[in-house]
Write an enzyme that holds these catalytic residues in place. Structure first.
Site, PDB file in Angstrom:
ATOM      1  N   LYS A  23       0.863  -1.200   0.000  1.00 35.44           N
ATOM      2  CA  LYS A  23       0.000   0.000   0.000  1.00 35.44           C
ATOM      3  C   LYS A  23       0.888   1.236   0.000  1.00 35.44           C
ATOM      4  O   LYS A  23       2.045   1.200   0.417  1.00 35.44           O
ATOM      5  CB  LYS A  23      -0.939   0.015   1.207  1.00 35.44           C
ATOM      6  CG  LYS A  23      -0.275   0.040   2.594  1.00 35.44           C
ATOM      7  CD  LYS A  23       0.101   1.412   3.112  1.00 35.44           C
ATOM      8  CE  LYS A  23       0.953   1.339   4.375  1.00 35.44           C
ATOM      9  NZ  LYS A  23       1.656   2.549   4.725  1.00 35.44           N
ATOM     10  N   ASP A  82      -2.404  -1.346  10.247  1.00 38.13           N
ATOM     11  CA  ASP A  82      -2.662  -1.324   8.801  1.00 38.13           C
ATOM     12  C   ASP A  82      -3.299  -2.618   8.295  1.00 38.13           C
ATOM     13  O   ASP A  82      -3.677  -2.697   7.121  1.00 38.13           O
ATOM     14  CB  ASP A  82      -1.351  -1.101   8.027  1.00 38.13           C
ATOM     15  CG  ASP A  82      -0.851   0.331   8.149  1.00 38.13           C
ATOM     16  OD1 ASP A  82      -1.640   1.199   8.579  1.00 38.13           O
ATOM     17  OD2 ASP A  82       0.319   0.578   7.817  1.00 38.13           O
TER      18      ASP A  82
HETATM   19  O1  C5P Z   1      -0.062  -0.967  14.816  1.00 44.14           O
HETATM   20  P1  C5P Z   1       1.361  -1.166  14.472  1.00 44.14           P
HETATM   21  O2  C5P Z   1       2.021  -2.195  15.348  1.00 44.14           O
HETATM   22  O3  C5P Z   1       1.611  -1.425  13.031  1.00 44.14           O
HETATM   23  O4  C5P Z   1       2.076   0.211  14.782  1.00 44.14           O
HETATM   24  C1  C5P Z   1       3.470   0.323  14.923  1.00 44.14           C
HETATM   25  C2  C5P Z   1       3.765   1.509  15.812  1.00 44.14           C
HETATM   26  O5  C5P Z   1       3.391   2.717  15.131  1.00 44.14           O
HETATM   27  C3  C5P Z   1       2.995   1.524  17.102  1.00 44.14           C
HETATM   28  O6  C5P Z   1       3.659   0.815  18.102  1.00 44.14           O
HETATM   29  C4  C5P Z   1       2.912   3.006  17.419  1.00 44.14           C
HETATM   30  O7  C5P Z   1       4.118   3.430  17.994  1.00 44.14           O
HETATM   31  C5  C5P Z   1       2.824   3.647  16.043  1.00 44.14           C
HETATM   32  N1  C5P Z   1       1.431   3.958  15.658  1.00 44.14           N
HETATM   33  C6  C5P Z   1       0.786   4.995  16.266  1.00 44.14           C
HETATM   34  N2  C5P Z   1      -0.510   5.302  15.925  1.00 44.14           N
HETATM   35  C7  C5P Z   1      -1.141   4.590  14.971  1.00 44.14           C
HETATM   36  C8  C5P Z   1      -0.489   3.517  14.318  1.00 44.14           C
HETATM   37  C9  C5P Z   1       0.815   3.233  14.689  1.00 44.14           C
HETATM   38  O8  C5P Z   1       1.339   5.677  17.138  1.00 44.14           O
HETATM   39  N3  C5P Z   1      -2.383   4.911  14.648  1.00 44.14           N
END
Ligand code: C5P
Length: 290
Positions: free
Chosen positions: A10, A136
């Site tokens: 993406k 995501d």
């Molecule tokens: O959700 P995911 O593990 O992919 O996100 C990785 C990191 O990105 C999270 O640990 C967080 O620090 C940050 N993040 C965030 N807010 C979001 C998505 C991701 O702060 N909406």
């Protein structure tokens, strides 16, 4: 029984951060779309109660840390599945690149195992499970183009963006998403207009889409890694209609309509950047598959 799944990358045409949430995540407003650069995942049904994972990539873990493994484990645990699966990943999407490769692999495993294990879950149910793996993943479960809010899981589908080339270049650094969000200065954000971007896509207005691209995480990643700025400048110099970093980076993409200019940008970047791709955006969402 074997299933072959396509897990597309993406890009974010717009990525805005509205604030920090109580749960530590950030409140987002973004527009995401899938592109024709994909990992291929083979799922083979195993009668024994086990998950086996392999890939030829040096950059992804072949164990329970892999998001594809986590997806299989989550389905097994939640639905009490006693059968197993062998997951083989053919990696084409650059890793730690801002292109959602790991999330897309996880989403493809959720969709594939729904079929292979005959679980009969809807895409909405798979997306809700996917959010436990990463922000995501819900988008990747549906694919296509969407306005995403919340952590990224509140999705409003959009039509396919205006037809154009997407030329991607990834410098040889990996970026940790968590680190980039941590360093974002919330008081100094220049917000892109995500709602207008959604309108431009609905109206199939290529010029407007190009004018409105924006990603607030650029302020952090570009400062940290000057090579990302160099790629942006070069893409613009070679004739891109719009240039933006995807996700938390470091991959940069150019939007361009003419084949000849696409070639010029591709060749120009290929001169010093190992991972360069020229692809189309994918219009359609995945169908319910149970
Ligand atoms: O959700 P995911 O593990 O992919 O996100 C990785 C990191 O990105 C999270 O640990 C967080 O620090 C940050 N993040 C965030 N807010 C979001 C998505 C991701 O702060 N909406």
């Amino acid at each position: 029984m074997k299933l072959l799944m396509k897990a597309p990358a993406k890009i974010n045409l717009s990525l805005d951060v509205l604030g920090k949430r109580q749960d530590g995540y950030h409140e987002l407003e973004m527009i995401m779309t899938t592109i024709d650069l994909a990992d291929r995942i083979e799922l083979e049904l195993l009668e024994e109660d086990t998950i086996v994972i392999s890939s030829h990539s040096r950059y992804v873990p072949n164990d329970e840390r892999n998001l594809a493994y986590k997806a299989a484990k989550l389905l097994k645990d939640r639905l009490g599945v006693k059968k197993g699966v062998e997951i083989s990943i053919e990696k084409h999407i650059p890793v730690a690149a801002g292109l959602g490769g790991g999330s897309s692999d996880a989403a493809a495993v959720l969709r594939g195992l729904n079929k292979l294990w005959d679980l009969r879950l809807s895409l909405d149910e798979l997306a809700a499970l996917g959010l436990e793996i990463g922000s995501d993943v819900p988008f990747c479960v549906y694919g296509g183009t969407a306005l995403a809010k919340g952590r990224g899981e509140i999705l409003t589908p959009l039509p396919p963006p205006p037809r154009c080339w997407v030329v991607l270049a990834k410098p040889s650094i990996g970026v940790s998403t968590g680190e980039i969000y941590k360093q974002l200065e919330l008081d100094h954000i220049v917000h892109p207009n995500t709602k207008e971007m959604a309108e431009a896509i609905k109206n199939n207005d290529y010029r407007k889409m190009c004018d409105l691209v924006g990603n607030v995480l650029e302020s952090v990643t570009l400062k940290k890694y000057p090579e990302v700025s160099t790629i942006k400048k070069d893409m613009a110099r070679f004739g891109a209609d719009a240039v933006l970093m995807s996700g938390s980076g470091p991959t940069v993409f150019a939007l361009v309509r003419h084949d000849s200019r696409m070639q010029r940008i591709y060749n120009g970047l290929k001169g010093y950047c190992k991972q360069v791709f020229a692809v189309r955006m994918l219009g359609t969402r995945h169908e319910e598959n149970f």
